[in-house]
Design a protein around this motif. Structure first.
Motif, PDB file in Angstrom:
ATOM      1  N   ALA A   1       0.855  -1.183   0.000  1.00 43.81           N
ATOM      2  CA  ALA A   1       0.000   0.000   0.000  1.00 43.81           C
ATOM      3  C   ALA A   1       0.892   1.234   0.000  1.00 43.81           C
ATOM      4  O   ALA A   1       2.060   1.179   0.412  1.00 43.81           O
ATOM      5  CB  ALA A   1      -0.923   0.001   1.214  1.00 43.81           C
TER       6      ALA A   1
ATOM      7  N   LYS B   1      -8.263   0.147   3.073  1.00 45.12           N
ATOM      8  CA  LYS B   1      -9.002   1.250   2.445  1.00 45.12           C
ATOM      9  C   LYS B   1      -9.623   2.179   3.474  1.00 45.12           C
ATOM     10  O   LYS B   1     -10.006   3.307   3.146  1.00 45.12           O
ATOM     11  CB  LYS B   1     -10.098   0.680   1.541  1.00 45.12           C
TER      12      LYS B   1
ATOM     13  N   GLU C   1      -3.690   3.690  -0.225  1.00 45.76           N
ATOM     14  CA  GLU C   1      -4.274   2.928  -1.321  1.00 45.76           C
ATOM     15  C   GLU C   1      -3.450   1.681  -1.619  1.00 45.76           C
ATOM     16  O   GLU C   1      -2.230   1.681  -1.492  1.00 45.76           O
ATOM     17  CB  GLU C   1      -4.324   3.782  -2.603  1.00 45.76           C
TER      18      GLU C   1
ATOM     19  N   SER D   1      -3.103   2.906  -8.419  1.00 50.58           N
ATOM     20  CA  SER D   1      -4.062   2.332  -7.481  1.00 50.58           C
ATOM     21  C   SER D   1      -4.918   1.310  -8.212  1.00 50.58           C
ATOM     22  O   SER D   1      -5.126   1.401  -9.419  1.00 50.58           O
ATOM     23  CB  SER D   1      -4.950   3.431  -6.897  1.00 50.58           C
TER      24      SER D   1
ATOM     25  N   SER E   1      -8.543  -1.411  -7.982  1.00 53.53           N
ATOM     26  CA  SER E   1      -9.776  -1.821  -7.318  1.00 53.53           C
ATOM     27  C   SER E   1      -9.605  -3.257  -6.833  1.00 53.53           C
ATOM     28  O   SER E   1      -8.838  -4.025  -7.410  1.00 53.53           O
ATOM     29  CB  SER E   1     -10.946  -1.737  -8.295  1.00 53.53           C
TER      30      SER E   1
END
Length: 578
Positions: free
Chosen positions: A211, A275, A281, A288, A290
């Protein structure tokens, strides 16, 4: 005794002995007892319906289901972020009080489950010094309110089924708080004498997740502890990558800086926790991603990717997928995922595009294991709604504005309508086992009453209950329930002993409430056995305790708690005639 009475006695006694031998199958055993009672026509059809649709039982199911929404928020994680102190006493006190308060209003199993990870990750205090007190705090906290433990709600459901109005929200608080204060001193004393058990090396055969701290993140300038990065559930911050420098191990006081790469190790399904942090992120290289569609794969021995980094392999465009998590057995990995060379047998978690499964090169390079469903957390307005709605429902019922049942029905509907809860949550967490135990126990108590067994047992008591000797009977009832709790678990003990606690005092014209409270508190006081209460079993495994560790710590705690409860009942709920 007639034949029906003999059959019911055999069913009741057989249930107890079977529970002692097969403790972990209590739902099945109660279910068989119910079926046997029904097939012998010792309960009516109407009583069967009433047993399994009891309002108190429905309250228990609604509460446990609505609590799932709270578990999906960052509330409990926020609480865990405040427990680390400068000394053992301060850390112990913060942990003990926060767990007890949380357990008074939330599912104590969920509270303990969330607390275990930060306790084990504490670098200054051995987890074995804190995990057992953690479970004890959850047990004590659960006795403070009606909703604090399933045991209280089970007893309440059986009480309402008997025609009583049931307990109020704070009916348990006076006795529970009195015992909590006194027992806490003993728990601290035994905590300091718990063994120092060296934690086994963390299992790093779990996934690595990357992250990035964005430049606008509110975590910048905060220490790792204050930011809450050390207190995630099933995710452990193993290193920080900063300007080509790797920081590991990480000091609790290490400050978070902009553009830091945070490397987590743990359960990839918990990735959505990351998150929840402002300005953090999940990243692959500088982009980034999903996390909605995740797939787990293993790299084949003949893959074209071997000895290449993700960037060199042009991974994203080749497969329409991004690697968010990496696992390699037997090798320590560090740094950016994009800089790690791929080996045969590497496990990867991919965020995939819509045509990933159709691409011809997927089967050539990977063995596809399965889709990985992330455990979604609530954020933003949904998190505020879940926490605010839950607290409002509890507050309104506590002050008597609406009944607890009505408040939970409205809350459940609201959580479902807004998407804070989904049918998958209900399917996974519906407490079917508890529903079966309580419904069957209520049916069993009907059978005991219908066949005259309860009246017969009452008549066998050699000394008639009077105001002078009733308290001694209460003490005996408490001790029998306490022993059963350690042998057959708390919920089963409460369900088995309630009929005696209610019917015998009532037969002699004595208010049954003190006796019912004695059963409720005794059924919640499992301190000696790791198998008598769910939270005990959780910390027993997590802390690598031995059985005798529980016995040595639990005996003085159990004696103190029991004496405190009995004295408090004598003080606040004296035995009186009806």
């Amino acid at each position: 005794m007639n034949l029906d009475m003999i059959i019911m006695v055999l069913i009741f006694v057989g249930t107890i002995f079977t529970l002692i031998k097969y403790q972990q199958k209590s739902g099945l055993i109660f279910g068989v007892a119910f079926v046997a009672t029904y097939l012998t026509s010792n309960i009516t059809d109407q009583q069967v319906v009433e047993s399994f649709s009891n309002q108190g039982l429905l309250i228990l199911i609604l509460l446990m289901t609505c609590s799932v929404a709270i578990e999906k928020t960052s509330l409990i994680r926020w609480i865990t972020g405040k427990i680390e102190g400068r000394s053992y006493f301060i850390t112990w006190l913060k942990l003990f009080l926060s767990t007890a308060i949380g357990s008074a209003f939330l599912n104590n199993t969920a509270v303990v489950s969330t607390m275990i990870s930060p306790v084990r990750n504490n670098s200054t205090i051995p987890a074995s010094k804190l995990l057992l007190p953690l479970s004890y705090a959850a047990i004590l906290g659960g006795t403070l309110t009606l909703i604090g433990t399933s045991t209280n709600l089970i007893v309440n459901s059986m009480l309402t089924e008997s025609g009583h109005q049931g307990f109020h929200f704070f009916s348990f608080t006076l006795v529970g708080l009195f015992a909590f204060v006194i027992t806490s001193f003993v728990i601290y004393f035994v905590s300091t004498r718990l063994p120092t058990i060296k934690a086994t090396k963390q299992d790093f055969q779990c996934y690595l997740l990357n992250a990035k701290v964005l430049e606008h993140s509110s975590l910048i300038g905060k220490s790792v502890t204050d930011a809450g990065l050390r207190h995630l559930d099933s995710l452990f911050l193993v290193e920080i990558s900063r300007q080509n420098k790797v920081i590991s191990p990480i000091s609790p006081n290490e400050l978070v800086k902009a553009n830091d790469r945070l490397v987590f190790s743990g359960d990839v399904r918990q990735v959505s926790q990351i998150k929840q942090f402002d300005g953090v992120e999940i990243v692959v290289d500088s982009s980034s991603v999903s996390i909605e569609n995740m797939t787990e794969v293993v790299v084949r021995p003949d893959s074209d990717l071997l000895n290449k980094t993700l960037k060199q392999a042009d991974f994203r465009s080749k497969f329409n997928a991004a690697v968010i998590a990496f696992k390699r057995d037997g090798a320590a990995l560090s740094g950016k995922l994009g800089e790690i060379k791929i080996n045969a047998g590497d496990y990867l978690v991919l965020v995939t595009g819509h045509d990933f499964a159709k691409r011809q090169n997927v089967k050539k390079n990977f063995i596809t294991l399965s889709g990985v469903e992330p455990n979604h957390k609530l954020t933003g307005k949904k998190q505020t709604l879940a926490i605010g709605g839950f607290l409002t429902a509890i507050l309104l019922s506590a002050i008597g504005v609406v009944s607890l049942f009505k408040a939970l029905v409205v809350l459940f509907g609201l959580l479902m309508f807004t998407g804070c809860l989904c049918f998958q949550d209900i399917k996974q967490r519906l407490p079917f086992n508890i529903w079966l135990i309580v419904g069957s126990a209520i049916a069993l108590s009907h059978g005991l009453g219908n066949t005259g067994v309860l009246s017969y047992v009452t008549s066998l008591i050699s000394l008639e209950l009077t105001l002078d000797n009733a308290f001694m009977f209460l003490v005996g009832l408490y001790l029998v329930t306490l022993v059963l709790t350690e042998l057959v678990t708390n919920n089963a003990a409460a369900a088995l002993m309630f009929p005696l606690a209610y019917s015998i005092p009532l037969f002699y014209g004595i208010e049954p409430m003190p006796f019912i409270l004695a059963v409720a508190f005794a059924a919640s006081s499992s301190f000696i056995s790791p198998y008598g209460y769910q939270t005990n079993l959780m910390v027993f495994n997590a802390g690598h305790y031995k059985l005798m560790d529980f016995v040595r710590a639990g005996v003085p705690v159990s004696i103190t708690f029991s004496a405190s409860v009995l004295y408090a009942i004598y003080l606040f709920y004296p035995v009186v005639e009806i």
